[in-house]
Scaffold this active site. Sequence first.
Site, PDB file in Angstrom:
ATOM      1  N   SER A 145       0.826  -1.216   0.000  1.00 51.41           N
ATOM      2  CA  SER A 145       0.000   0.000   0.000  1.00 51.41           C
ATOM      3  C   SER A 145       0.857   1.262   0.000  1.00 51.41           C
ATOM      4  O   SER A 145       0.376   2.334  -0.362  1.00 51.41           O
ATOM      5  CB  SER A 145      -0.913   0.017   1.231  1.00 51.41           C
ATOM      6  OG  SER A 145      -1.781  -1.088   1.193  1.00 51.41           O
ATOM      7  N   CYS A 246      -0.712   5.409 -14.125  1.00 52.67           N
ATOM      8  CA  CYS A 246      -1.046   4.126 -14.777  1.00 52.67           C
ATOM      9  C   CYS A 246      -2.193   3.456 -14.017  1.00 52.67           C
ATOM     10  O   CYS A 246      -3.119   2.901 -14.608  1.00 52.67           O
ATOM     11  CB  CYS A 246       0.152   3.179 -14.768  1.00 52.67           C
ATOM     12  SG  CYS A 246       1.647   3.871 -15.491  1.00 52.67           S
ATOM     13  N   GLU A 371      -4.469  -3.205  -7.021  1.00 54.92           N
ATOM     14  CA  GLU A 371      -4.728  -1.847  -7.536  1.00 54.92           C
ATOM     15  C   GLU A 371      -5.220  -0.917  -6.428  1.00 54.92           C
ATOM     16  O   GLU A 371      -5.999  -0.004  -6.674  1.00 54.92           O
ATOM     17  CB  GLU A 371      -5.775  -1.888  -8.653  1.00 54.92           C
ATOM     18  CG  GLU A 371      -5.432  -2.810  -9.775  1.00 54.92           C
ATOM     19  CD  GLU A 371      -4.762  -2.105 -10.925  1.00 54.92           C
ATOM     20  OE1 GLU A 371      -4.483  -0.907 -10.771  1.00 54.92           O
ATOM     21  OE2 GLU A 371      -4.514  -2.755 -11.943  1.00 54.92           O
TER      22      GLU A 371
HETATM   23  P1  TGC Z   1       1.196  10.788  -2.015  1.00 51.59           P
HETATM   24  O1  TGC Z   1       2.093  11.683  -1.248  1.00 51.59           O
HETATM   25  O2  TGC Z   1      -0.283  10.891  -1.813  1.00 51.59           O
HETATM   26  O3  TGC Z   1       1.470  10.935  -3.578  1.00 51.59           O
HETATM   27  C1  TGC Z   1       2.775  10.950  -4.120  1.00 51.59           C
HETATM   28  C2  TGC Z   1       2.710  11.617  -5.475  1.00 51.59           C
HETATM   29  O4  TGC Z   1       1.867  10.850  -6.331  1.00 51.59           O
HETATM   30  C3  TGC Z   1       0.752  11.647  -6.753  1.00 51.59           C
HETATM   31  N1  TGC Z   1      -0.428  10.783  -6.792  1.00 51.59           N
HETATM   32  C4  TGC Z   1      -1.146  10.587  -7.891  1.00 51.59           C
HETATM   33  N2  TGC Z   1      -1.026  11.097  -9.129  1.00 51.59           N
HETATM   34  C5  TGC Z   1      -1.917  10.696 -10.060  1.00 51.59           C
HETATM   35  N3  TGC Z   1      -2.908   9.801  -9.771  1.00 51.59           N
HETATM   36  C6  TGC Z   1      -3.050   9.261  -8.534  1.00 51.59           C
HETATM   37  N4  TGC Z   1      -4.000   8.362  -8.286  1.00 51.59           N
HETATM   38  C7  TGC Z   1      -2.146   9.659  -7.533  1.00 51.59           C
HETATM   39  N5  TGC Z   1      -1.975   9.338  -6.226  1.00 51.59           N
HETATM   40  C8  TGC Z   1      -0.923  10.022  -5.802  1.00 51.59           C
HETATM   41  C9  TGC Z   1       0.631  12.740  -5.719  1.00 51.59           C
HETATM   42  O5  TGC Z   1      -0.036  13.867  -6.237  1.00 51.59           O
HETATM   43  C10 TGC Z   1       2.092  13.008  -5.432  1.00 51.59           C
HETATM   44  O6  TGC Z   1       2.603  13.750  -6.520  1.00 51.59           O
HETATM   45  P2  TGC Z   1       3.762  14.861  -6.291  1.00 51.59           P
HETATM   46  O7  TGC Z   1       3.920  15.504  -7.630  1.00 51.59           O
HETATM   47  O8  TGC Z   1       3.232  15.769  -5.232  1.00 51.59           O
HETATM   48  O9  TGC Z   1       4.961  14.080  -5.848  1.00 51.59           O
HETATM   49  O10 TGC Z   1       1.658   9.305  -1.771  1.00 51.59           O
HETATM   50  P3  TGC Z   1       1.675   8.430  -0.454  1.00 51.59           P
HETATM   51  O11 TGC Z   1       3.069   7.988  -0.228  1.00 51.59           O
HETATM   52  O12 TGC Z   1       0.924   9.110   0.652  1.00 51.59           O
HETATM   53  O13 TGC Z   1       0.883   7.128  -0.896  1.00 51.59           O
HETATM   54  C11 TGC Z   1      -0.440   7.119  -1.116  1.00 51.59           C
HETATM   55  C12 TGC Z   1      -0.787   6.210  -2.308  1.00 51.59           C
HETATM   56  C13 TGC Z   1      -1.462   7.096  -3.301  1.00 51.59           C
HETATM   57  C14 TGC Z   1       0.427   5.612  -2.960  1.00 51.59           C
HETATM   58  C15 TGC Z   1      -1.708   5.130  -1.789  1.00 51.59           C
HETATM   59  O14 TGC Z   1      -2.880   5.777  -1.479  1.00 51.59           O
HETATM   60  C16 TGC Z   1      -2.073   4.080  -2.783  1.00 51.59           C
HETATM   61  O15 TGC Z   1      -2.809   4.268  -3.748  1.00 51.59           O
HETATM   62  N6  TGC Z   1      -1.629   2.830  -2.489  1.00 51.59           N
HETATM   63  C17 TGC Z   1      -2.048   1.703  -3.251  1.00 51.59           C
HETATM   64  C18 TGC Z   1      -0.917   1.158  -4.071  1.00 51.59           C
HETATM   65  C19 TGC Z   1      -1.441   0.405  -5.270  1.00 51.59           C
HETATM   66  O16 TGC Z   1      -2.551   0.644  -5.742  1.00 51.59           O
HETATM   67  N7  TGC Z   1      -0.680  -0.510  -5.792  1.00 51.59           N
HETATM   68  C20 TGC Z   1      -1.083  -1.216  -6.972  1.00 51.59           C
HETATM   69  C21 TGC Z   1       0.040  -2.023  -7.545  1.00 51.59           C
HETATM   70  S1  TGC Z   1      -0.241  -2.534  -9.209  1.00 51.59           S
HETATM   71  C22 TGC Z   1      -1.426  -3.710  -9.126  1.00 51.59           C
HETATM   72  O17 TGC Z   1      -1.992  -4.000  -8.153  1.00 51.59           O
HETATM   73  C23 TGC Z   1      -1.738  -4.349 -10.413  1.00 51.59           C
HETATM   74  S2  TGC Z   1      -2.900  -5.609 -10.333  1.00 51.59           S
HETATM   75  C24 TGC Z   1      -2.979  -5.895 -11.971  1.00 51.59           C
HETATM   76  C25 TGC Z   1      -4.060  -6.783 -12.408  1.00 51.59           C
HETATM   77  O18 TGC Z   1      -3.821  -8.007 -12.433  1.00 51.59           O
HETATM   78  O19 TGC Z   1      -5.131  -6.286 -12.861  1.00 51.59           O
HETATM   79  P1  FAD Z   2      -0.509  -4.250   2.678  1.00 52.11           P
HETATM   80  O1  FAD Z   2      -0.152  -2.936   2.107  1.00 52.11           O
HETATM   81  O2  FAD Z   2       0.477  -4.930   3.563  1.00 52.11           O
HETATM   82  O3  FAD Z   2      -1.883  -4.070   3.448  1.00 52.11           O
HETATM   83  C1  FAD Z   2      -2.380  -5.069   4.377  1.00 52.11           C
HETATM   84  C2  FAD Z   2      -3.656  -4.502   5.012  1.00 52.11           C
HETATM   85  O4  FAD Z   2      -3.339  -3.288   5.699  1.00 52.11           O
HETATM   86  C3  FAD Z   2      -4.713  -4.139   3.956  1.00 52.11           C
HETATM   87  O5  FAD Z   2      -5.980  -4.473   4.447  1.00 52.11           O
HETATM   88  C4  FAD Z   2      -4.574  -2.625   3.836  1.00 52.11           C
HETATM   89  O6  FAD Z   2      -5.797  -2.006   3.435  1.00 52.11           O
HETATM   90  C5  FAD Z   2      -4.185  -2.235   5.254  1.00 52.11           C
HETATM   91  N1  FAD Z   2      -3.447  -0.949   5.290  1.00 52.11           N
HETATM   92  C6  FAD Z   2      -2.259  -0.647   4.741  1.00 52.11           C
HETATM   93  N2  FAD Z   2      -1.939   0.639   4.961  1.00 52.11           N
HETATM   94  C7  FAD Z   2      -2.952   1.165   5.670  1.00 52.11           C
HETATM   95  C8  FAD Z   2      -3.253   2.477   6.180  1.00 52.11           C
HETATM   96  N3  FAD Z   2      -2.419   3.515   6.007  1.00 52.11           N
HETATM   97  N4  FAD Z   2      -4.398   2.653   6.861  1.00 52.11           N
HETATM   98  C9  FAD Z   2      -5.270   1.623   7.031  1.00 52.11           C
HETATM   99  N5  FAD Z   2      -5.063   0.377   6.578  1.00 52.11           N
HETATM  100  C10 FAD Z   2      -3.919   0.162   5.886  1.00 52.11           C
HETATM  101  N6  FAD Z   2       1.248  -5.348  -7.764  1.00 52.11           N
HETATM  102  C11 FAD Z   2       1.983  -4.862  -8.809  1.00 52.11           C
HETATM  103  O7  FAD Z   2       2.803  -3.965  -8.641  1.00 52.11           O
HETATM  104  N7  FAD Z   2       1.817  -5.380 -10.064  1.00 52.11           N
HETATM  105  C12 FAD Z   2       0.933  -6.375 -10.334  1.00 52.11           C
HETATM  106  O8  FAD Z   2       0.801  -6.808 -11.479  1.00 52.11           O
HETATM  107  C13 FAD Z   2       0.164  -6.914  -9.253  1.00 52.11           C
HETATM  108  N8  FAD Z   2      -0.658  -7.968  -9.473  1.00 52.11           N
HETATM  109  C14 FAD Z   2      -1.276  -8.559  -8.409  1.00 52.11           C
HETATM  110  C15 FAD Z   2      -2.005  -9.743  -8.608  1.00 52.11           C
HETATM  111  C16 FAD Z   2      -2.609 -10.374  -7.537  1.00 52.11           C
HETATM  112  C17 FAD Z   2      -3.346 -11.659  -7.760  1.00 52.11           C
HETATM  113  C18 FAD Z   2      -2.553  -9.801  -6.247  1.00 52.11           C
HETATM  114  C19 FAD Z   2      -3.259 -10.442  -5.088  1.00 52.11           C
HETATM  115  C20 FAD Z   2      -1.835  -8.643  -6.034  1.00 52.11           C
HETATM  116  C21 FAD Z   2      -1.177  -8.019  -7.108  1.00 52.11           C
HETATM  117  N9  FAD Z   2      -0.376  -6.873  -6.918  1.00 52.11           N
HETATM  118  C22 FAD Z   2       0.355  -6.354  -7.959  1.00 52.11           C
HETATM  119  C23 FAD Z   2      -0.124  -6.374  -5.570  1.00 52.11           C
HETATM  120  C24 FAD Z   2      -1.250  -5.521  -5.006  1.00 52.11           C
HETATM  121  O9  FAD Z   2      -1.318  -4.277  -5.618  1.00 52.11           O
HETATM  122  C25 FAD Z   2      -1.013  -5.384  -3.501  1.00 52.11           C
HETATM  123  O10 FAD Z   2      -1.279  -6.654  -2.931  1.00 52.11           O
HETATM  124  C26 FAD Z   2      -1.875  -4.328  -2.839  1.00 52.11           C
HETATM  125  O11 FAD Z   2      -1.508  -3.033  -3.276  1.00 52.11           O
HETATM  126  C27 FAD Z   2      -1.816  -4.369  -1.314  1.00 52.11           C
HETATM  127  O12 FAD Z   2      -0.510  -4.487  -0.848  1.00 52.11           O
HETATM  128  P2  FAD Z   2      -0.128  -5.635   0.235  1.00 52.11           P
HETATM  129  O13 FAD Z   2      -0.678  -6.927  -0.275  1.00 52.11           O
HETATM  130  O14 FAD Z   2       1.318  -5.538   0.470  1.00 52.11           O
HETATM  131  O15 FAD Z   2      -0.943  -5.259   1.515  1.00 52.11           O
END
Ligand code: TGC
Ligand code: FAD
Length: 392
Positions: A145, A246, A371
């Site tokens: 996260s 992205c 995501e």
């Molecule tokens: P924070 O300080 O809020 O932001 C850092 C910089 O990023 C910018 N930003 C964004 N810009 C565009 N769109 C967004 N949605 C943005 N969110 C943040 C922000 O403006 C800032 O920019 P700058 O210019 O000021 O530096 O960041 P933080 O460290 O507090 O973290 C918060 C954050 C946003 C990373 C967290 O809320 C979050 O979204 N965590 C989730 C991570 C996540 O979604 N991981 C996904 C991995 S990929 C995946 O799961 C693929 S699955 C594929 C599949 O099989 O379909």
């Molecule tokens: P953690 O971040 O460890 O979170 C664990 C729990 O703590 C969650 O319930 C979360 O909501 C909670 N938590 C964390 N921070 C906070 C907070 N500040 N406040 C309150 N609660 C909080 N990632 C990629 O980069 N590319 C991929 O292609 C991709 N594919 C994936 C495919 C699969 C099948 C799966 C399961 C995951 C994939 N991911 C990928 C990873 C996915 O994006 C992460 O699993 C997800 O972002 C959560 O991270 P984590 O599993 O480390 O959970």
Amino acid sequence: MNYNNYKSVDYFNLDDFYSSEHKLIRQSIRDWVNRSLKPIIDEANHKHEFPKQIIKQLGALGAFGPYIPLKYGGAGLDYISYGLIMQELERGDSGIRSVASVQSSLVMYPIFEFGNEEQRQKYLPKLASGELVGAFGLTEPNHGSDPGAMETNIVDKGDYYLLNGAKMWITNSPIADIAIVWAKDEQQIVRGLIVEKGMSGFSAPETHNKWSLRASITGELVFENVKIPKENILPNIKGLKGPMKCLNSARYGIAWGVIGAAMDCYDTALNYALERKQFNKPIASFQLQQKKLAEILTDITKAQLMAWRIGTLKNDNRATPSQISMIKRNNVQMALNTARESRQILGAMGISGDYPIMRHMINLESVITYEGTHDIHLLITGFDITKISSFK
Ligand code: TGC
Ligand code: FAD
């Protein structure tokens, strides 16, 4: 089950808003799902095997990079079309929609948006056709996260960058020809790199024993002193906003996709309830079953309306990241609830692999986590309301 006469749920006549092109695209993906995916998906799921042959088929259908311009091999379509493609794919299986999400939004999109012309020409047409498969590496063993705290790093060695670190839970990684990898440079700035299969020190082992998204392949990306040529850096982006942009596109696709999974569950439950008799009556005649069906239909309809609206905003380049977080969270929860309620309507049959509901349900447990988790998206909305971050 006969899928040939399938008609999607459209209680509020949303088809009125779709052009004939939208409907044609939806129908072509729907036909492919019925003809080529439905017959093989259960076996793939049982065997925990990704059906690789579908990659080229998806490419031929235009499911990879639908909104990327034609000159780079994309289909040059709008965002509603992209949403409808995701919906129909996920009506088949969330894991198959994942493949298209990653290829389109997490690999082609960054190369198109942040790459130079040479990179666009080199990779996009082959990704669009399915000749190349891509992966997206953001999540790490210690950072999910909070990707901003990533440890994967590059060091400038003059002629090349030296890449070290590891990514995990990466969709497509073991079969990927290229990976878009996010790593910090010596100034602690997040940079995007194109890492290619076969680079010395780069490996992508598969993650086994998943109970969810079993028809999708997942793995790690491991980098041990990998020499990355300078021309493989994405030149037009710096900072965490790169991967986050992205994710906006991929989360948008998920918000539409899960409606497809919910529709498949609803359709299955409705047909079953009309046919299955208990106490000498179809179970659909009992108020409690009607309540479930009515609530599911209401929830799907609300999700469809949100999806259509965010699609029009996205087409106008007005959709905000927070709006996308809200709809990703809402629609995935809706789909998971729909799967759970639909499963109950089928009684014991609900757990049988002869019906798709249980597969959708366990798939959606991943979709509600990747995501950005359900809770993280809520906090993004909370931040947008209050302007106070509760992440840290
Ligand atoms: P924070 O300080 O809020 O932001 C850092 C910089 O990023 C910018 N930003 C964004 N810009 C565009 N769109 C967004 N949605 C943005 N969110 C943040 C922000 O403006 C800032 O920019 P700058 O210019 O000021 O530096 O960041 P933080 O460290 O507090 O973290 C918060 C954050 C946003 C990373 C967290 O809320 C979050 O979204 N965590 C989730 C991570 C996540 O979604 N991981 C996904 C991995 S990929 C995946 O799961 C693929 S699955 C594929 C599949 O099989 O379909
Ligand atoms: P953690 O971040 O460890 O979170 C664990 C729990 O703590 C969650 O319930 C979360 O909501 C909670 N938590 C964390 N921070 C906070 C907070 N500040 N406040 C309150 N609660 C909080 N990632 C990629 O980069 N590319 C991929 O292609 C991709 N594919 C994936 C495919 C699969 C099948 C799966 C399961 C995951 C994939 N991911 C990928 C990873 C996915 O994006 C992460 O699993 C997800 O972002 C959560 O991270 P984590 O599993 O480390 O959970």
